[in-house]
Design a protein around this motif. Sequence first.
Motif, PDB file in Angstrom:
ATOM      1  N   LEU A 155      -1.847  -5.216   4.846  1.00 48.14           N
ATOM      2  CA  LEU A 155      -1.382  -4.094   4.039  1.00 48.14           C
ATOM      3  C   LEU A 155       0.007  -3.729   4.549  1.00 48.14           C
ATOM      4  O   LEU A 155       0.197  -3.505   5.740  1.00 48.14           O
ATOM      5  CB  LEU A 155      -2.323  -2.897   4.195  1.00 48.14           C
ATOM      6  CG  LEU A 155      -3.728  -3.067   3.633  1.00 48.14           C
ATOM      7  CD1 LEU A 155      -4.633  -1.943   4.101  1.00 48.14           C
ATOM      8  CD2 LEU A 155      -3.682  -3.113   2.118  1.00 48.14           C
ATOM      9  N   LEU A 172      -7.848  -7.888   8.791  1.00 49.89           N
ATOM     10  CA  LEU A 172      -7.241  -6.909   7.904  1.00 49.89           C
ATOM     11  C   LEU A 172      -6.415  -5.989   8.790  1.00 49.89           C
ATOM     12  O   LEU A 172      -6.960  -5.295   9.639  1.00 49.89           O
ATOM     13  CB  LEU A 172      -8.298  -6.111   7.138  1.00 49.89           C
ATOM     14  CG  LEU A 172      -7.789  -4.949   6.278  1.00 49.89           C
ATOM     15  CD1 LEU A 172      -6.784  -5.421   5.242  1.00 49.89           C
ATOM     16  CD2 LEU A 172      -8.958  -4.243   5.609  1.00 49.89           C
ATOM     17  N   THR A 176      -2.591  -3.501   9.150  1.00 46.98           N
ATOM     18  CA  THR A 176      -1.575  -2.720   8.468  1.00 46.98           C
ATOM     19  C   THR A 176      -0.259  -2.916   9.192  1.00 46.98           C
ATOM     20  O   THR A 176      -0.217  -2.937  10.421  1.00 46.98           O
ATOM     21  CB  THR A 176      -1.959  -1.227   8.468  1.00 46.98           C
ATOM     22  OG1 THR A 176      -3.268  -1.088   7.908  1.00 46.98           O
ATOM     23  CG2 THR A 176      -0.990  -0.414   7.644  1.00 46.98           C
ATOM     24  N   LYS A 231     -14.043  -4.003   4.646  1.00 49.50           N
ATOM     25  CA  LYS A 231     -14.270  -4.993   5.712  1.00 49.50           C
ATOM     26  C   LYS A 231     -15.745  -5.380   5.789  1.00 49.50           C
ATOM     27  O   LYS A 231     -16.075  -6.553   5.927  1.00 49.50           O
ATOM     28  CB  LYS A 231     -13.835  -4.436   7.064  1.00 49.50           C
ATOM     29  CG  LYS A 231     -12.382  -4.508   7.343  1.00 49.50           C
ATOM     30  CD  LYS A 231     -12.171  -4.001   8.773  1.00 49.50           C
ATOM     31  CE  LYS A 231     -10.744  -3.876   9.138  1.00 49.50           C
ATOM     32  NZ  LYS A 231     -10.570  -3.352  10.507  1.00 49.50           N
ATOM     33  N   LYS A 241     -11.156   1.380   4.183  1.00 51.61           N
ATOM     34  CA  LYS A 241     -10.865   0.048   4.726  1.00 51.61           C
ATOM     35  C   LYS A 241     -12.102  -0.523   5.411  1.00 51.61           C
ATOM     36  O   LYS A 241     -12.401  -1.705   5.272  1.00 51.61           O
ATOM     37  CB  LYS A 241      -9.718   0.121   5.746  1.00 51.61           C
ATOM     38  CG  LYS A 241      -8.367   0.057   5.155  1.00 51.61           C
ATOM     39  CD  LYS A 241      -7.231  -0.194   6.141  1.00 51.61           C
ATOM     40  CE  LYS A 241      -7.479   0.107   7.571  1.00 51.61           C
ATOM     41  NZ  LYS A 241      -6.316  -0.095   8.443  1.00 51.61           N
ATOM     42  N   LEU A 280      -6.320   0.949  -2.239  1.00 45.68           N
ATOM     43  CA  LEU A 280      -7.186  -0.095  -1.684  1.00 45.68           C
ATOM     44  C   LEU A 280      -7.939  -0.861  -2.768  1.00 45.68           C
ATOM     45  O   LEU A 280      -8.498  -1.921  -2.500  1.00 45.68           O
ATOM     46  CB  LEU A 280      -8.150   0.497  -0.661  1.00 45.68           C
ATOM     47  CG  LEU A 280      -7.481   0.996   0.619  1.00 45.68           C
ATOM     48  CD1 LEU A 280      -8.486   1.675   1.527  1.00 45.68           C
ATOM     49  CD2 LEU A 280      -6.769  -0.129   1.347  1.00 45.68           C
ATOM     50  N   THR A 314       0.833  -1.195   0.000  1.00 43.08           N
ATOM     51  CA  THR A 314       0.000   0.000   0.000  1.00 43.08           C
ATOM     52  C   THR A 314       0.869   1.246   0.000  1.00 43.08           C
ATOM     53  O   THR A 314       2.041   1.187   0.384  1.00 43.08           O
ATOM     54  CB  THR A 314      -0.952   0.017   1.216  1.00 43.08           C
ATOM     55  OG1 THR A 314      -1.859   1.114   1.088  1.00 43.08           O
ATOM     56  CG2 THR A 314      -0.198   0.128   2.525  1.00 43.08           C
ATOM     57  N   GLU A 325      -2.241   6.898   8.046  1.00 41.12           N
ATOM     58  CA  GLU A 325      -3.604   6.603   7.597  1.00 41.12           C
ATOM     59  C   GLU A 325      -4.479   7.851   7.699  1.00 41.12           C
ATOM     60  O   GLU A 325      -4.683   8.384   8.780  1.00 41.12           O
ATOM     61  CB  GLU A 325      -4.229   5.491   8.451  1.00 41.12           C
ATOM     62  CG  GLU A 325      -3.660   4.135   8.205  1.00 41.12           C
ATOM     63  CD  GLU A 325      -4.358   3.046   9.001  1.00 41.12           C
ATOM     64  OE1 GLU A 325      -4.512   1.943   8.452  1.00 41.12           O
ATOM     65  OE2 GLU A 325      -4.746   3.288  10.155  1.00 41.12           O
TER      66      GLU A 325
END
Length: 159
Positions: free
Chosen positions: A33, A81, A83, A71, A67, A15, A8, A59
Motif C-alpha cells: 500500500l 502486506l 505500507t 490478511k 487490513k 482497502l 491508498t 493509520e
Amino acid sequence: MKNILVPTDFTVDSLILLKKAIEREEEKANFILVYGKSLPGSISELVFFSKGRLITALESKSFIEAKGILKNRYFSRINTLRTDIFYGGSQSAFNNFIQGSSIDSAYIPEDSKSLHPALKKGFDLMPYLKRSALDLHEVAYSNQTPVTVEETLAKLLIP
C-alpha cells in the motif's frame, strides 16, 4: 513472487481496492500500500522525522483492523502486506521508488478521483502511476458515497 502496488488514502474504504487486487491475482504475491506525502520543510522537523511514526500516525485503528481482516481472509494469496510512503516530487523519483521496491504491477481505480490523499495532507499518485512503465490494472472502484466504517468492513467480508 510478484510485488504489487496499491495506492491508498488510509481510509478503510480504500482497502476495497486492495481486496479487488488480491482477488484478481492468481498466485500468492507481496502487496504494498503506497501513499504520496511530501517531506517536512523545516530542518528541525527533518531531524526528528521517522517514516514508521508517520505511517503509525496515518493509520487509524479501523484501518489497521480492516487490513487484519484482509490478511486473515486471504492468507493463501498474501505473502506480505506492507505500507510505504513515496516522498519524491518527480517522475524519475517515482521510477526509482518502483525499481527500489521491485514493483511489478499496480492496481488503480478507473476513476482517478476515487482516492482522497489530500484528506491527510498527501498528494495524488495517479499521474506518476499512469506515466510509469508498470503493468497497470484498472479496477472499478468508487469512494464517492460516504459510508460508515461498519458498512465498509462488511464490504470487505462479503465475497
